[in-house]
Enzyme design. Structure first.
Site, PDB file in Angstrom:
ATOM      1  N   GLU A   1      -5.445  -5.318  10.533  1.00 49.89           N
ATOM      2  CA  GLU A   1      -4.420  -4.296  10.745  1.00 49.89           C
ATOM      3  C   GLU A   1      -4.699  -3.578  12.061  1.00 49.89           C
ATOM      4  O   GLU A   1      -5.520  -2.637  12.091  1.00 49.89           O
ATOM      5  CB  GLU A   1      -4.457  -3.276   9.604  1.00 49.89           C
ATOM      6  CG  GLU A   1      -4.168  -3.866   8.245  1.00 49.89           C
ATOM      7  CD  GLU A   1      -3.529  -2.830   7.324  1.00 49.89           C
ATOM      8  OE1 GLU A   1      -2.421  -3.069   6.880  1.00 49.89           O
ATOM      9  OE2 GLU A   1      -4.136  -1.777   7.096  1.00 49.89           O
TER      10      GLU A   1
ATOM     11  N   GLY B   1       2.708  -1.364   4.286  1.00 52.60           N
ATOM     12  CA  GLY B   1       2.756   0.071   3.987  1.00 52.60           C
ATOM     13  C   GLY B   1       4.175   0.510   3.705  1.00 52.60           C
ATOM     14  O   GLY B   1       4.699   0.335   2.599  1.00 52.60           O
ATOM     15  N   GLY B   2       4.844   1.055   4.718  1.00 53.64           N
ATOM     16  CA  GLY B   2       6.173   1.643   4.557  1.00 53.64           C
ATOM     17  C   GLY B   2       7.159   0.772   3.790  1.00 53.64           C
ATOM     18  O   GLY B   2       7.869   1.259   2.896  1.00 53.64           O
TER      19      GLY B   2
ATOM     20  N   ASN C   1       0.872  -1.182   0.000  1.00 56.00           N
ATOM     21  CA  ASN C   1       0.000   0.000   0.000  1.00 56.00           C
ATOM     22  C   ASN C   1       0.905   1.227   0.000  1.00 56.00           C
ATOM     23  O   ASN C   1       1.493   1.563   1.019  1.00 56.00           O
ATOM     24  CB  ASN C   1      -0.879  -0.030   1.260  1.00 56.00           C
ATOM     25  CG  ASN C   1      -1.701   1.243   1.418  1.00 56.00           C
ATOM     26  OD1 ASN C   1      -1.829   2.035   0.481  1.00 56.00           O
ATOM     27  ND2 ASN C   1      -2.274   1.434   2.606  1.00 56.00           N
ATOM     28  N   TRP C   2       1.005   1.850  -1.175  1.00 60.11           N
ATOM     29  CA  TRP C   2       1.912   3.002  -1.298  1.00 60.11           C
ATOM     30  C   TRP C   2       1.358   4.257  -0.629  1.00 60.11           C
ATOM     31  O   TRP C   2       2.072   5.238  -0.483  1.00 60.11           O
ATOM     32  CB  TRP C   2       2.196   3.298  -2.770  1.00 60.11           C
ATOM     33  CG  TRP C   2       3.166   2.350  -3.422  1.00 60.11           C
ATOM     34  CD1 TRP C   2       3.869   1.344  -2.835  1.00 60.11           C
ATOM     35  CD2 TRP C   2       3.555   2.351  -4.812  1.00 60.11           C
ATOM     36  NE1 TRP C   2       4.670   0.718  -3.767  1.00 60.11           N
ATOM     37  CE2 TRP C   2       4.500   1.307  -4.980  1.00 60.11           C
ATOM     38  CE3 TRP C   2       3.184   3.111  -5.927  1.00 60.11           C
ATOM     39  CZ2 TRP C   2       5.086   1.021  -6.229  1.00 60.11           C
ATOM     40  CZ3 TRP C   2       3.767   2.840  -7.159  1.00 60.11           C
ATOM     41  CH2 TRP C   2       4.708   1.805  -7.302  1.00 60.11           C
ATOM     42  N   LYS C   3       0.071   4.240  -0.274  1.00 58.94           N
ATOM     43  CA  LYS C   3      -0.582   5.435   0.314  1.00 58.94           C
ATOM     44  C   LYS C   3      -0.360   6.655  -0.587  1.00 58.94           C
ATOM     45  O   LYS C   3      -0.246   6.499  -1.797  1.00 58.94           O
ATOM     46  CB  LYS C   3      -0.089   5.660   1.743  1.00 58.94           C
ATOM     47  CG  LYS C   3      -0.140   4.400   2.600  1.00 58.94           C
ATOM     48  CD  LYS C   3       0.039   4.688   4.054  1.00 58.94           C
ATOM     49  CE  LYS C   3       0.154   3.374   4.802  1.00 58.94           C
ATOM     50  NZ  LYS C   3       0.054   3.535   6.235  1.00 58.94           N
TER      51      LYS C   3
ATOM     52  N   GLY D   1       2.351   1.928  10.748  1.00 61.84           N
ATOM     53  CA  GLY D   1       3.296   3.030  10.593  1.00 61.84           C
ATOM     54  C   GLY D   1       3.969   3.448  11.886  1.00 61.84           C
ATOM     55  O   GLY D   1       4.620   4.499  11.943  1.00 61.84           O
TER      56      GLY D   1
ATOM     57  N   SER E   1       3.399  -2.466  10.399  1.00 64.06           N
ATOM     58  CA  SER E   1       4.855  -2.470  10.595  1.00 64.06           C
ATOM     59  C   SER E   1       5.500  -3.824  10.278  1.00 64.06           C
ATOM     60  O   SER E   1       6.431  -4.248  10.952  1.00 64.06           O
ATOM     61  CB  SER E   1       5.199  -2.005  12.011  1.00 64.06           C
ATOM     62  OG  SER E   1       4.767  -0.670  12.203  1.00 64.06           O
TER      63      SER E   1
ATOM     64  N   GLU F   1      -6.900   4.444   7.911  1.00 60.29           N
ATOM     65  CA  GLU F   1      -6.748   5.888   7.637  1.00 60.29           C
ATOM     66  C   GLU F   1      -8.008   6.450   6.973  1.00 60.29           C
ATOM     67  O   GLU F   1      -8.371   7.607   7.187  1.00 60.29           O
ATOM     68  CB  GLU F   1      -5.491   6.118   6.776  1.00 60.29           C
ATOM     69  CG  GLU F   1      -4.225   5.880   7.585  1.00 60.29           C
ATOM     70  CD  GLU F   1      -3.029   5.383   6.780  1.00 60.29           C
ATOM     71  OE1 GLU F   1      -3.038   5.468   5.545  1.00 60.29           O
ATOM     72  OE2 GLU F   1      -2.073   4.888   7.424  1.00 60.29           O
TER      73      GLU F   1
ATOM     74  N   HIS G   1      -9.421   0.886   4.881  1.00 60.87           N
ATOM     75  CA  HIS G   1      -8.149   1.098   5.596  1.00 60.87           C
ATOM     76  C   HIS G   1      -8.405   2.014   6.790  1.00 60.87           C
ATOM     77  O   HIS G   1      -9.234   2.926   6.724  1.00 60.87           O
ATOM     78  CB  HIS G   1      -7.115   1.720   4.651  1.00 60.87           C
ATOM     79  CG  HIS G   1      -5.740   1.709   5.221  1.00 60.87           C
ATOM     80  ND1 HIS G   1      -5.321   2.651   6.141  1.00 60.87           N
ATOM     81  CD2 HIS G   1      -4.698   0.858   5.028  1.00 60.87           C
ATOM     82  CE1 HIS G   1      -4.068   2.368   6.480  1.00 60.87           C
ATOM     83  NE2 HIS G   1      -3.661   1.297   5.826  1.00 60.87           N
TER      84      HIS G   1
END
Ligand code: PEP
Length: 266
Positions: free
Chosen positions: A181, A248-249, A22-24, A187, A227, A111, A109
């Site tokens: 998640e 993610g990251g 997930n590049w966000k 993150g 993470s 967010e 998600h």
């Protein structure tokens, strides 16, 4: 009752192993092309087995990534609108996402739930439209730190499942991928321990079993996200109810992302 299976599910009791990035809201157009090309080449050279690799990119990248994917890495969006089309300035529909070559879409998600006030009911609508447009929803659920600490997390997760997904028919539910998640792990560098994650994945699968039966519960892929990195991925993925990860990251670094894919057993 006979159920027709989606083409990507091989047999009733085998579930897919998936790592989705997930590049966000990261990477401009040129950066996205460059990172994706690296990922495709590395996956092509290094993947052993039938794990599914997916990149969920910002909308501007989708069509170009699809041209570059050569079927090696699947493409997904990070959200879609809950209506089919119309006067919703700035929004993108499931049908548009499908037309750009996507096979997946992230729904719910944390967010989106937190910053865009997306409710379980709204997410249920998005899920239905995604399925109608032959997109596989990566449906996210997870508890906040407060909910983990006050012990309400099983109830929270159950409600997210019931209100977001359990309105689906058996045949439609089989097309869903769930991502657990924990919000406190996204993150933050804090990861659920493999045992904590396995406990929750077992709980989720059991809720699916109660609602839809053991065959469907056993055929549902449940990913862990929060993470996840090349160091902790193998131990998380070794848990019996963890079928891969939503990343993610670490999906913004080709080496890390591909190493996470490689941590997934076939
Ligand atoms: C995510 O955003 O879905 C996620 C899991 O992020 P991270 O891997 O950075 O915690």
């Amino acid at each position: 009752m006979f159920l027709s299976l989606p083409s990507h599910i091989d047999t009733f009791n085998m579930r897919n192993k998936i790592v989705a990035g997930n590049w966000k809201m990261n990477l401009d157009y040129a950066e996205g092309i460059s990172l994706f090309s690296e990922i495709v080449n590395m996956v092509k050279d290094e993947r052993k087995g039938s794990q599914i690799a997916v990149i969920c990119a910002p909308f501007i990248h989708l069509n170009s990534l699809n041209q570059l994917s050569a079927g090696v890495v699947k493409i997904g969006a990070q959200n879609c609108h809950q209506m089919e089309s119309g006067a919703y300035t700035g929004e993108i529909s499931a049908q548009m996402i499908k037309s750009a070559g996507c096979e997946y879409v992230i729904i719910g998600h944390s967010e989106r739930r937190q910053y865009f006030a997306e409710t379980n009911e709204l997410l249920a609508q998005k899920t239905i439209l995604s399925l109608k447009n032959q997109l596989t929803p990566l449906f996210c659920i997870g508890e906040t730190l407060e909910e983990r600490n006050d012990g309400s997390y099983f109830e929270v997760l159950k409600k997210q499942l019931q209100e977001g997904l359990f309105n689906l028919s058996k045949a439609d539910f089989l097309k869903i991928v769930i991502a657990y998640e924990p919000v406190w792990a996204i993150g933050t560098g804090l990861t659920a321990s493999p045992a904590q994650a396995q406990d929750i994945h077992f709980f989720i699968r059991n809720e699916i079993k109660i609602k839809y039966g053991a065959d469907i519960a056993n055929a549902t892929s449940i990913l862990y996200g929060g993470s996840c990195n090349p160091k902790n991925a193998a131990e998380l993925f070794a848990q019996s109810d963890i079928d891969g990860g939503l990343i993610g990251g670490a999906s913004l670094k080709s080496r890390d992302f591909v190493d996470i894919i490689k941590a997934l057993n076939d």
